[in-house]
Every structure is written in C-alpha cells, then in structure tokens.
Design a protein around this motif. Structure first.
Motif, PDB file in Angstrom:
ATOM      1  N   GLU A  10       0.832  -1.217   0.000  1.00  0.00           N
ATOM      2  CA  GLU A  10       0.000   0.000   0.000  1.00  0.00           C
ATOM      3  C   GLU A  10       0.862   1.261   0.000  1.00  0.00           C
ATOM      4  OE1 GLU A  10      -3.376   0.378   2.523  1.00  0.00           O
ATOM      5  OE2 GLU A  10      -4.451  -1.107   1.336  1.00  0.00           O
ATOM      6  N   ILE A  24      -1.930   1.181  -7.679  1.00  0.00           N
ATOM      7  CA  ILE A  24      -3.178   0.699  -7.060  1.00  0.00           C
ATOM      8  C   ILE A  24      -4.332   1.585  -7.529  1.00  0.00           C
ATOM      9  CG2 ILE A  24      -4.403   0.310  -4.875  1.00  0.00           C
ATOM     10  CD1 ILE A  24      -1.771  -0.278  -3.531  1.00  0.00           C
ATOM     11  N   ASP A  33      -3.732  -7.030 -11.380  1.00  0.00           N
ATOM     12  CA  ASP A  33      -5.119  -7.294 -10.970  1.00  0.00           C
ATOM     13  C   ASP A  33      -5.350  -8.804 -10.866  1.00  0.00           C
ATOM     14  OD1 ASP A  33      -6.311  -4.500 -11.240  1.00  0.00           O
ATOM     15  OD2 ASP A  33      -5.494  -4.812 -13.240  1.00  0.00           O
ATOM     16  N   ILE A  46      -6.123  -2.144  -0.578  1.00  0.00           N
ATOM     17  CA  ILE A  46      -6.129  -3.537  -1.068  1.00  0.00           C
ATOM     18  C   ILE A  46      -7.533  -4.117  -0.931  1.00  0.00           C
ATOM     19  CG2 ILE A  46      -5.237  -5.880  -0.627  1.00  0.00           C
ATOM     20  CD1 ILE A  46      -2.528  -4.615   0.023  1.00  0.00           C
ATOM     21  N   TRP A  59      -9.754  -2.786  -3.690  1.00  0.00           N
ATOM     22  CA  TRP A  59      -9.261  -3.311  -4.979  1.00  0.00           C
ATOM     23  C   TRP A  59      -9.732  -4.761  -5.147  1.00  0.00           C
ATOM     24  CZ3 TRP A  59      -3.241  -3.651  -6.140  1.00  0.00           C
ATOM     25  CH2 TRP A  59      -3.050  -3.915  -7.503  1.00  0.00           C
TER      26      TRP A  59
END
Ligand SMILES: N[C@@H](CCC(=O)N[C@@H](CS)C(=O)NCC(=O)O)C(=O)O
Length: 224
Positions: free
Chosen positions: A140, A147, A163, A193, A196
């Motif tokens: 991160e 990201i 991805d 995260i 995502w």
C-alpha cells in the motif's frame, strides 16, 4: 507475431491461485483452451513430462510446446496474442518494469507468507499473519501509483497482470477468514487492497469462476 493455428491446453487445479491466474488471462483475452484438472496427489504423466523441473500446476501447452510458472505463462500469453485485449503489461518500458517488479512480489513474496498462515498454528500462525500484513502494508505504501484509487475504473477490459495476481491470491479471503477466525484482508488495516480485491471479485468474469464459498470452506478445513 500473433499466434495462429492455436491449440491451447492448461493443466490446473481448481483451488490453485497460480493456475487460476492463467485461466483468467485466457478468459479475459477470449482465447479458447482445453482445461485438464490435475489431482496433485496423483499427477498425470503429461504434467510431469511438461514440467519436469517443478512438477507443479499451472502447465501451459501451446501447439505442443510447454511452459511452466504462472508469471512466465502470463507474459507469454500477452506476447503471443498481442492483438487480444486487455494487454496484461503496459507498453511504456519503465511502467512495464515496475509492473514486473510488483508481479514478482505478488508471486514470490506474498504467497509463502499466506501459505504459512494456513499451515501453521498458534504463535507461528500469528507471526505469519503479521509478516503477511507487513508485506501488504509495504504494497500500500510503495505500490501506490499502481493501485486503482477509484473502484469504478476497474473493468474487465482494463485488467492487467497485477489485478489478476491480486484477485487470485485473495479471492478466497472470506472463506479463509471463516476457517481461521482471523482477518486476512482487513478493511481497516489495508483499505486500498480491500477495495481493490472486492471490486475485482465483483466483475462477472471473475465472480463466475470463484468456487462457491461453502466448497472453499470445506476444502480449507480439510487442508489446514
Ligand atoms: N511459482 C509457481 C507456483 C506453482 C505452485 O506452487 N503450484 C502448486 C499448486 S498451488 C502445485 O502444483 N503444487 C504441487 C506440488 O508442489 O507438488 C507458479 O507461479 O506457477
């Protein structure tokens, strides 16, 4: 050069994060393939012959020529079918190198820690979870430019190698958390995260091939 006269076969295992990566790449790019489910306790002769070094899935066979290692296979697919979208790696050399760097991290750094969380218990498990979370914090902090910040920008047409790797690694996190009684992808600790992974899991092409929650829970209970 675009691959033609294609005969594509993938040897995989339904719960393998590594073979799922190849499956997603082929589905996203619309490349037809034959799938061979392997029993890893009783590997097929073909698997051992095509991957004599590691004897692991995934094994990718294209017109009789075989490849092993998920990352190598993903890059090969991107290069052998250059007109099939989405492109898994960016065109720009620096961006491409950075994506490769993180793709290596997601293949060789995160999975061993995640595996330890599953196969250890007690104090060793807590240490493994802390190690995994430290690596996710590093991602991160350091991978910030790669990201996606806006969930609506995540579409099947725009997916790349990172991805695919992230979603295969964490697609089963809810089932894993149910079995372990511990948070793996924690919204409070790793909000980027978490969003995502969840945005990726909701894309139909991904959602449709994640094994059912109860099947995952039953398998994880058996393996852990
Ligand atoms: N680094 C490899 C890892 C592949 C791997 O660990 N595959 C596991 C299934 S998830 C396997 O085939 N294990 C069988 C064995 O170790 O004998 C990759 O990225 O493809």
């Amino acid at each position: 050069m675009e691959a033609n006269n294609n005969n594509v076969r993938l040897h995989g295992m339904w719960a393998s994060v590594y073979s799922k990566r190849v499956e997603y790449a082929l589905k996203l790019k619309g490349i037809p393939y034959e799938y061979v489910e392997e029993d890893l306790m009783n590997k097929s002769q073909a698997l051992v012959e095509h991957n004599p070094i590691h004897k692991k899935v995934p094994v990718f066979v294209h017109n009789g020529k075989s490849l092993a290692e998920s990352l190598v296979i993903l890059e090969y697919i991107d290069e052998a079918w250059p007109t099939h979208t989405p492109r898994l790696l960016p065109e720009d050399p620096y961006e491409r190198a950075m994506v490769r760097f993180w793709a290596n991290f997601l293949t060789y750094q995160l999975p061993p820690s995640a595996k330890k969380v599953f196969f250890c218990s007690g104090e060793a498990q807590d240490e493994a979870l802390q190690e995994l979370h430290e690596k996710m914090t590093l991602m991160e902090d350091e991978m910030i430019d790669l990201i996606p910040k806006d969930e609506s920008s995540i579409t099947a047409e725009g997916l790349g190698i990172l991805d695919i790797q992230l979603v295969t690694l964490f697609a089963a996190h809810e089932a894993q958390e149910e079995v372990l009684g511990k948070k793996i992808v924690d919204q409070e600790k790793h909000p980027l995260i978490y969003s995502w992974v969840n945005a990726l899991k909701n894309l139909p092409v991904i959602k449709d091939s994640i094994p059912p929650h109860d099947t995952l829970v039953a398998a994880l209970k058996q393996w852990s």
